[in-house]
Design a protein around this motif. Structure first.
Motif, PDB file in Angstrom:
ATOM      1  N   GLU A  69      28.648 124.930 121.484  1.00  0.00           N
ATOM      2  CA  GLU A  69      29.077 123.372 122.070  1.00  0.00           C
ATOM      3  C   GLU A  69      27.972 122.702 121.789  1.00  0.00           C
ATOM      4  O   GLU A  69      26.820 123.179 122.594  1.00  0.00           O
ATOM      5  CB  GLU A  69      29.733 123.352 123.450  1.00  0.00           C
ATOM      6  N   LEU A 117      26.197 118.318 122.280  1.00  0.00           N
ATOM      7  CA  LEU A 117      26.152 117.040 123.096  1.00  0.00           C
ATOM      8  C   LEU A 117      26.481 116.104 121.942  1.00  0.00           C
ATOM      9  O   LEU A 117      25.737 114.804 121.759  1.00  0.00           O
ATOM     10  CB  LEU A 117      24.991 116.976 123.763  1.00  0.00           C
ATOM     11  N   ALA A 120      28.964 113.940 121.859  1.00  0.00           N
ATOM     12  CA  ALA A 120      29.405 112.689 122.354  1.00  0.00           C
ATOM     13  C   ALA A 120      28.022 111.837 122.786  1.00  0.00           C
ATOM     14  O   ALA A 120      27.855 110.644 122.297  1.00  0.00           O
ATOM     15  CB  ALA A 120      30.122 112.607 123.687  1.00  0.00           C
ATOM     16  N   SER A 178      34.334 120.457 122.187  1.00  0.00           N
ATOM     17  CA  SER A 178      33.947 120.586 123.731  1.00  0.00           C
ATOM     18  C   SER A 178      35.157 119.792 124.424  1.00  0.00           C
ATOM     19  O   SER A 178      34.967 118.525 124.340  1.00  0.00           O
ATOM     20  CB  SER A 178      32.587 120.159 124.197  1.00  0.00           C
ATOM     21  N   GLN A 235      33.841 117.060 127.038  1.00  0.00           N
ATOM     22  CA  GLN A 235      33.292 115.778 126.648  1.00  0.00           C
ATOM     23  C   GLN A 235      34.534 114.732 125.923  1.00  0.00           C
ATOM     24  O   GLN A 235      34.324 113.952 125.362  1.00  0.00           O
ATOM     25  CB  GLN A 235      32.476 116.101 125.283  1.00  0.00           C
ATOM     26  N   ASN A 238      34.289 111.010 127.345  1.00  0.00           N
ATOM     27  CA  ASN A 238      33.028 110.434 126.725  1.00  0.00           C
ATOM     28  C   ASN A 238      33.090 110.090 125.325  1.00  0.00           C
ATOM     29  O   ASN A 238      32.663 109.263 124.709  1.00  0.00           O
ATOM     30  CB  ASN A 238      31.654 111.154 126.966  1.00  0.00           C
ATOM     31  N   PHE A 239      33.580 111.266 124.698  1.00  0.00           N
ATOM     32  CA  PHE A 239      33.829 111.139 122.988  1.00  0.00           C
ATOM     33  C   PHE A 239      34.738 109.818 122.979  1.00  0.00           C
ATOM     34  O   PHE A 239      34.593 109.026 121.878  1.00  0.00           O
ATOM     35  CB  PHE A 239      34.476 112.315 122.733  1.00  0.00           C
TER      36      PHE A 239
END
Length: 265
Positions: free
Chosen positions: A87, A89, A91, A127, A130, A133-134
Motif C-alpha cells: 500500500e 500513500l 491520497a 488501501s 485511506q 482522505n481519498f
C-alpha cells in the motif's frame, strides 16, 4: 520509469507553456521527483557542459531525466520497507498535487488560464484505510475542475475508478506492461479537448462500494449515521465517529391477558 520519462518529455515539448510535476507515492512518504526544491530552470540555461547532452537531446529534458533518476535512487535508499507492504500513500500524493496546482495557478499573470490534470500510474493495492482522505481529494479536484486519469498496471482499483468517473478522467488497466509507453502516449497524453476526436478504450464499470468506518472493508449494504454520514457494516446504537446516540423504536410490549377465573361451585 523510462515510459514515464518518455511521456513527460513529450508533454513538455508539445506546447511551450506546458508544465510538469512528478510525485512518487511510496509506502512511507510522498516525494516530489520533479521539480524538487533545489531545481531552477535557469541554473542550466546556457551551460552545455553541465547538462551533458551528447546525443543531441534538448538540454532541459536531459537535466530533468537525470534529476528524476537521482531522486528515485535517493528515495529507495533512504526508505526501509518492512514485510510485504503493497500500500502507498496515494491520497497524500494527490493532495500534494492539488496543492502544487493551486500554487502554480496563483502565480499566473492576470488573464492567463491553466487547464490542469493528474495522471495516476498505479501498481500497488488499494488501501481502505485511506478511503475518506481519498474521497475528500476527489471532490476537491472535482470542485477545481481538475481531471484525474488512472493507468493501472496490476489489479483493478475501485477507488481510482470512482475518481476518474467523478472528475471526468480516463481509467485504463494496461493489458501489456511492455506497451506502457504506447498507452501513455496514445490515451493519456492528449488533453480533454483532443480526446473527443480520438477512438479511446470504452469506459469501464465503476465499483461504487464504500469502505466502512469500523473495519475499513468495502461493502455494498451498510448502516449510515444520519448526523455525520459515517458508514458501518454492523449496527451500533451509538455512532463511533460523532458519538450520537440513536433512539431505537422498540416494538410495543404485548400486555398479558388476564385469565378469567372459573367460578367455583
Amino acid at each position: 520509469m523510462d515510459a514515464v520519462m518518455v511521456m513527460s518529455n513529450a508533454h513538455l515539448v508539445m506546447t511551450r507553456s506546458n508544465k510538469l510535476a512528478i510525485i512518487a507515492s511510496h509506502c512511507r512518504e510522498s516525494h516530489f521527483l520533479y521539480p524538487n526544491k533545489h531545481w531552477k530552470a535557469g541554473d542550466f540555461a546556457g551551460d552545455e557542459s553541465s547538462c551533458g547532452s551528447r546525443d543531441g537531446k534538448y538540454e532541459l529534458l536531459t537535466v530533468g531525466n537525470d534529476l528524476i533518476s537521482e531522486e528515485i535512487k535517493n528515495l529507495m535508499e533512504r526508505t526501509e520497507v518492512r514485510g510485504q507492504q503493497t500500500e502507498t500513500l496515494l491520497a497524500g500524493s494527490l493532495a500534494k498535487a492539488l496543492c502544487y496546482i493551486h500554487r502554480v495557478t496563483k502565480e499566473l499573470e492576470a488573464g492567463q488560464e491553466m487547464k490542469s490534470r493528474i495522471l495516476v500510474i498505479k501498481a500497488a493495492d488499494d488501501s481502505a484505510l485511506q478511503y475518506m482522505n481519498f474521497m475528500n481529494v476527489i471532490f476537491a479536484a472535482q470542485k477545481q475542475s481538475i481531471l484525474i486519469d488512472a493507468c493501472v498496471l496490476d489489479a483493478d482499483s475501485g477507488l481510482l475508478q470512482q475518481a476518474c468517473d467523478i472528475t471526468g478522467g480516463l481509467y485504463l488497466k494496461v493489458p501489456q506492461k511492455i506497451a506502457l509507453a504506447q498507452y501513455l502516449l496514445w490515451v493519456f497524453l492528449p488533453d480533454s479537448d483532443q480526446r473527443s476526436q480520438l477512438v479511446l478504450p470504452p469506459p469501464v464499470h465503476v465499483d461504487y462500494r464504500a469502505a466502512c468506518f469500523c473495519h475499513r472493508n468495502l461493502i455494498e449494504i451498510g448502516y449510515v449515521c444520519s448526523v455525520c454520514l459515517s458508514i458501518f457494516c454492523n449496527f451500533s446504537p451509538i455512532c463511533t465517529t460523532c458519538e450520537t446516540a440513536f433512539k431505537i423504536a422498540l416494538p410495543h410490549a404485548m400486555k398479558a391477558k388476564k385469565k378469567k377465573l372459573k367460578p367455583t361451585t
